[in-house]
Design a protein around this motif. Structure first.
Motif, PDB file in Angstrom:
ATOM      1  N   HIS A 120      12.555   9.658  22.618  1.00 43.24           N
ATOM      2  CA  HIS A 120      12.722   8.943  21.348  1.00 43.24           C
ATOM      3  C   HIS A 120      12.266   9.875  20.225  1.00 43.24           C
ATOM      4  CE1 HIS A 120      11.393   4.975  19.089  1.00 43.24           C
ATOM      5  NE2 HIS A 120      12.158   5.740  18.351  1.00 43.24           N
ATOM      6  N   ASP A 177      12.436   1.390  15.620  1.00 40.09           N
ATOM      7  CA  ASP A 177      11.646   2.316  16.450  1.00 40.09           C
ATOM      8  C   ASP A 177      10.626   1.537  17.291  1.00 40.09           C
ATOM      9  OD1 ASP A 177      12.646   4.979  15.747  1.00 40.09           O
ATOM     10  OD2 ASP A 177      11.879   4.539  13.746  1.00 40.09           O
ATOM     11  N   PHE A 178       9.991   0.526  16.680  1.00 40.50           N
ATOM     12  CA  PHE A 178       9.020  -0.282  17.439  1.00 40.50           C
ATOM     13  C   PHE A 178       9.716  -1.059  18.558  1.00 40.50           C
ATOM     14  CE2 PHE A 178       6.917   0.201  13.282  1.00 40.50           C
ATOM     15  CZ  PHE A 178       5.794   0.875  13.730  1.00 40.50           C
ATOM     16  N   SER A 188      10.607   1.215  21.373  1.00 42.27           N
ATOM     17  CA  SER A 188       9.436   1.620  22.161  1.00 42.27           C
ATOM     18  C   SER A 188       8.986   0.504  23.109  1.00 42.27           C
ATOM     19  CB  SER A 188       8.289   2.090  21.267  1.00 42.27           C
ATOM     20  OG  SER A 188       7.645   1.000  20.692  1.00 42.27           O
ATOM     21  N   GLN A 189       9.192  -0.744  22.703  1.00 43.36           N
ATOM     22  CA  GLN A 189       8.838  -1.866  23.591  1.00 43.36           C
ATOM     23  C   GLN A 189       9.707  -1.863  24.848  1.00 43.36           C
ATOM     24  OE1 GLN A 189       6.188  -3.823  23.134  1.00 43.36           O
ATOM     25  NE2 GLN A 189       5.827  -2.591  21.312  1.00 43.36           N
ATOM     26  N   ALA A 245      11.508   0.850  25.943  1.00 46.74           N
ATOM     27  CA  ALA A 245      11.469   2.144  26.635  1.00 46.74           C
ATOM     28  C   ALA A 245      10.170   2.351  27.414  1.00 46.74           C
ATOM     29  CB  ALA A 245      11.658   3.268  25.622  1.00 46.74           C
ATOM     30  N   ARG A 246       9.082   1.729  26.966  1.00 44.08           N
ATOM     31  CA  ARG A 246       7.802   1.947  27.659  1.00 44.08           C
ATOM     32  C   ARG A 246       7.793   1.333  29.059  1.00 44.08           C
ATOM     33  NH1 ARG A 246       3.326  -0.062  23.860  1.00 44.08           N
ATOM     34  NH2 ARG A 246       2.015   0.488  25.610  1.00 44.08           N
ATOM     35  N   TYR A 278       8.917   7.794  29.321  1.00 44.47           N
ATOM     36  CA  TYR A 278       9.175   7.500  27.908  1.00 44.47           C
ATOM     37  C   TYR A 278       8.285   8.395  27.078  1.00 44.47           C
ATOM     38  CZ  TYR A 278       9.073   5.162  23.353  1.00 44.47           C
ATOM     39  OH  TYR A 278       9.123   4.908  22.012  1.00 44.47           O
ATOM     40  N   ILE A 335       7.741  10.004  22.982  1.00 43.70           N
ATOM     41  CA  ILE A 335       8.128  10.029  21.568  1.00 43.70           C
ATOM     42  C   ILE A 335       7.952  11.462  21.079  1.00 43.70           C
ATOM     43  CG2 ILE A 335       7.555   9.219  19.243  1.00 43.70           C
ATOM     44  CD1 ILE A 335       6.438   6.637  20.586  1.00 43.70           C
ATOM     45  N   PHE A 344       1.898   3.913  17.466  1.00 39.62           N
ATOM     46  CA  PHE A 344       2.495   3.916  18.816  1.00 39.62           C
ATOM     47  C   PHE A 344       1.445   4.273  19.863  1.00 39.62           C
ATOM     48  CE2 PHE A 344       6.035   4.336  15.955  1.00 39.62           C
ATOM     49  CZ  PHE A 344       7.046   3.594  16.542  1.00 39.62           C
ATOM     50  N   ASN A 368       1.318   5.457  24.017  1.00 35.59           N
ATOM     51  CA  ASN A 368       2.522   6.149  24.507  1.00 35.59           C
ATOM     52  C   ASN A 368       2.291   7.659  24.493  1.00 35.59           C
ATOM     53  OD1 ASN A 368       4.585   3.885  24.675  1.00 35.59           O
ATOM     54  ND2 ASN A 368       3.822   3.636  22.587  1.00 35.59           N
ATOM     55  N   ILE A 416       3.077  11.108  23.147  1.00 33.18           N
ATOM     56  CA  ILE A 416       3.653  11.563  21.869  1.00 33.18           C
ATOM     57  C   ILE A 416       3.523  13.092  21.809  1.00 33.18           C
ATOM     58  CG2 ILE A 416       3.391  11.509  19.346  1.00 33.18           C
ATOM     59  CD1 ILE A 416       2.313   8.633  19.674  1.00 33.18           C
TER      60      ILE A 416
END
Ligand SMILES: Nc1nc2c(ncn2[C@@H]2O[C@H](COP(=O)(O)OP(=O)(O)OP(=O)(O)O)[C@@H](O)[C@H]2O)c(=O)[nH]1
Ligand SMILES: [Mg+2]
Length: 191
Positions: free
Chosen positions: A108, A128-129, A132-133, A135-136, A141, A143, A164, A167, A169
């Protein structure tokens, strides 16, 4: 922003001289085209948003242990909050969401330099949020906070890390391949 730039430059970072894309448009049109990496950038990357209006799949070779593993990576159109006025963009956005739901791993990409800028579309945005919900829940996953070469990106990165939290990153610069080693390690580990 920077999804297409990332994919082409990541292929080059992994040792590819050329990249073959398989384009799949929302109307069902499909074709393949092979580019030297440099021409792929000039043909497929643009400073204006929604340059990519198809799924653009390419095969990359990721070093895993002593060997290499082939993976299929799909570049998509950019997601936005709300409903875009152009039906072509709307169709490619729904194609993108379908692909996100069905992919094994999600990379992402968020523009880190746009977070603190008021004249750019909001980054990160509501979509984006939401992504992420979804994809996590996948095994892989990550970012990527892109455009780390630009002013404000460090501050943008801190804000994204807070918003985020929890996750993986990775800060990157898709044009100068910064952070690519970390991305390669993440992908290889999560295959
Ligand atoms: N400064 C800077 N510019 C970048 C970076 N990555 C991409 N860009 C620029 O951002 C613009 C958009 O890049 P694209 O790769 O087309 O972005 P995209 O996410 O594929 O965009 P769409 O296909 O339109 O959704 C281009 O002008 C790129 O040169 C980066 O790391 N730093
Ligand atoms: Mg693109």
């Amino acid at each position: 922003m920077g999804k297409t730039t990332f994919l082409i430059n990541f292929a080059e970072y992994l040792g590819a001289k050329t990249i073959e894309f398989e384009f799949a448009f929302p109307d069902g049109t499909k074709f393949k085209k092979k580019y030297p990496c440099k021409s792929a950038i000039s043909d497929l990357v643009d400073e204006n948003s929604h340059k990519t209006l198809a799924l653009q799949g390419a095969t990359l070779e990721i070093p895993v242990g002593k060997g290499k593993k082939k993976i299929q990576v799909i570049d998509t159109t950019g997601l936005i909050d709300g409903i875009h006025e152009d039906p072509k963009v709307r169709r490619s956005i729904s194609q993108t969401i379908y692909e996100v739901l069905n992919s094994q791993m999600i990379i992402h990409i968020i523009d880190g330099s746009a977070v603190t800028k008021e004249d750019l579309p909001s980054s990160p945005s509501e979509v984006d949020f939401q992504i992420s919900q979804i994809a996590r829940l996948k095994k892989g996953y990550v970012i990527l906070v892109n455009k780390m070469d630009l002013p404000g990106a460090e501050e943008g990165l801190k804000i994204i890390e807070e918003k985020f939290h929890g996750n993986v990153i990775i800060p990157v610069c898709a044009i100068n391949k910064k952070g690519f080693k970390e991305v390669k390690t993440f992908v290889a580990y999560n295959l």
